[in-house]
Design a protein around this motif. Structure first.
Motif, PDB file in Angstrom:
ATOM      1  N   SER A  23       0.832  -1.198   0.000  1.00 43.43           N
ATOM      2  CA  SER A  23       0.000   0.000   0.000  1.00 43.43           C
ATOM      3  C   SER A  23       0.871   1.254   0.000  1.00 43.43           C
ATOM      4  O   SER A  23       1.655   1.469   0.930  1.00 43.43           O
ATOM      5  CB  SER A  23      -0.915   0.008   1.237  1.00 43.43           C
ATOM      6  N   LYS A  24       0.711   2.068  -1.032  1.00 42.80           N
ATOM      7  CA  LYS A  24       1.465   3.323  -1.093  1.00 42.80           C
ATOM      8  C   LYS A  24       1.032   4.266   0.017  1.00 42.80           C
ATOM      9  O   LYS A  24       1.849   4.970   0.620  1.00 42.80           O
ATOM     10  CB  LYS A  24       1.240   3.968  -2.464  1.00 42.80           C
ATOM     11  N   GLY A  27       2.835   3.569   3.112  1.00 46.74           N
ATOM     12  CA  GLY A  27       4.299   3.629   3.008  1.00 46.74           C
ATOM     13  C   GLY A  27       4.960   2.265   2.982  1.00 46.74           C
ATOM     14  O   GLY A  27       6.078   2.093   3.455  1.00 46.74           O
ATOM     15  N   ASN A  29       6.801  -1.078   1.559  1.00 46.40           N
ATOM     16  CA  ASN A  29       7.667  -1.672   0.545  1.00 46.40           C
ATOM     17  C   ASN A  29       8.156  -2.991   1.129  1.00 46.40           C
ATOM     18  O   ASN A  29       8.797  -3.003   2.184  1.00 46.40           O
ATOM     19  CB  ASN A  29       8.858  -0.759   0.223  1.00 46.40           C
ATOM     20  N   PRO A 196      11.227   1.325  -4.106  1.00 43.21           N
ATOM     21  CA  PRO A 196      11.000   2.757  -3.841  1.00 43.21           C
ATOM     22  C   PRO A 196      11.890   3.593  -4.759  1.00 43.21           C
ATOM     23  O   PRO A 196      12.790   3.069  -5.421  1.00 43.21           O
ATOM     24  CB  PRO A 196      11.421   2.905  -2.374  1.00 43.21           C
TER      25      PRO A 196
END
Length: 275
Positions: A23-24, A27, A29, A196
C-alpha cells in the motif's frame, strides 16, 4: 535454544494468496530476500529467547527471520489485510509471535513488555522518523535494549551524521547525545517490492549513559534554534534563547560559528549551562 527450522510457503505465494499488494498510502515496501532479512535480524546480536518489537511487519518477511533466530516477537500492524498472513505465521511458531492490530504511533508499546525488548523493524517510511524521535525522547535509560531500523538512506545519513557534514543536524544530535548510532548496512532499492524511488539503509542504535545535568527539552530548544537558521552565525540564530549567548561564551564556543560546526558534546555543554 534457537527455534527449529520451520517449513513455510514462499513469501510471494503468501502475498498472492492473501492479495497483499504493498500500500502506497501506508508507506509499504516489502522485502523478499531471505538472506538479506537474515542479515538484518542478526544486527542486534543473538536474539535467541529475547523479546523483540517489530512495527509494520506487513506479510511477515522480517518476522520470519526474527522468529528463525529464536526471538519472541510482538508485531504491531495497522493494515488488517496482513493480519491473516501473520496469524498463519503465529500458528507455525507457537508461543513465539504475538500480533497486535493497531497504529504503532497510538499504542503504548512499552506496556506490552515485562523486560526490555530489542526493536527491529523495516519501518513504513511515513512514520519512521516520528517513531524514532519518540523512542529517543522517552525516559533514560530507555525501555528498549537497541533499535535496528530501516530508513530511507537520506534519513539514515542524518541519524548517524558527523559534525560539519551536510547531513548533520537536529536528528544527529538527538540520536547521538546519549546513544550510539551507526549505519549497519545499505539496502539497494531493487531489494524491495515495489522498488521505492530512493535507496535505504539499516541503522543500529544502542543507548549510552546520559550526560549529567542536561534536560532534553533544553537541548531540543537550543538545537531547534541553531539549526532552524543553520546558515546564520550562532550569535544570530541563538539570540532568541535566553542565556544561550552567555553559555556559548562560558564554554569557549565562538559565537561566529554556524550550527553544523558545533559538535554533539558542545551542544550538550551549552544545554547543561541552560539546564
Amino acid at each position: 535454544m534457537t527455534a527449529a527450522a520451520v517449513e513455510l510457503p514462499p513469501l510471494r505465494e503468501v502475498i498472492a494468496r492473501f492479495g497483499l499488494n504493498a500500500s502506497k498510502a501506508l508507506g509499504q515496501n516489502f522485502l523478499f530476500d531471505a538472506q538479506l532479512l537474515g542479515r538484518i535480524a542478526r544486527v542486534p546480536g543473538d536474539l535467541d529467547g529475547q523479546e523483540v518489537l517489530e512495527v509494520g511487519p506487513g506479510p511477515g518477511g522480517l518476522t520470519r527471520a526474527l522468529l528463525g533466530s529464536g526471538a519472541r516477537v510482538t508485531a504491531i500492524e495497522r493494515d488488517r489485510r496482513c493480519i491473516p498472513a501473520l496469524a498463519e505465521l503465529a500458528e507455525a511458531y507457537p508461543d513465539q509471535l504475538r500480533v497486535i492490530e493497531g497504529d504503532a504511533t497510538e499504542i503504548d508499546a512499552r506496556a506490552l513488555f515485562e523486560g526490555k525488548p530489542h526493536i527491529v523493524s523495516n519501518l513504513p517510511y511515513n512514520v519512521g522518523t516520528p517513531l524514532l524521535v519518540g523512542w529517543l525522547s522517552a525516559g533514560w535509560v530507555p525501555w528498549w535494549q537497541s533499535l535496528t531500523l530501516m530508513f530511507q538512506r537520506e534519513v539514515a545519513d542524518r541519524i548517524v551524521a558527523a559534525v560539519s557534514s551536510d547531513a548533520y543536524g537536529r536528528l544527529a544530535v538527538l540520536s547521538q547525545w546519549r546513544s550510539s548510532a551507526k549505519l549497519a548496512m545499505p539496502v539497494h532499492r531493487s531489494a524491495f517490492t515495489p522498488p521505492p524511488k530512493v535507496m535505504s539503509a539499516v541503522v543500529h542504535i544502542t543507548p549510552t549513559e546520559e550526560p549529567a545535568g542536561v534536560r532534553l527539552d533544553v537541548l531540543e530548544r537550543v538545537t531547534a534554534a541553531a539549526f532552524g537558521q543553520r546558515r546564520k552565525m550562532l550569535r544570530q540564530s541563538l539570540r532568541g534563547v535566553p542565556g544561550a549567548l552567555d553559555a556559548l561564551q562560558a564554554e569557549g564556543i565562538d559565537a561566529t560559528r554556524r550550527a553544523e560546526t558545533v559538535s554533539v558534546p558542545e551542544f550538550v555543554s551549552v544545554a547543561r549551562r541552560l539546564s
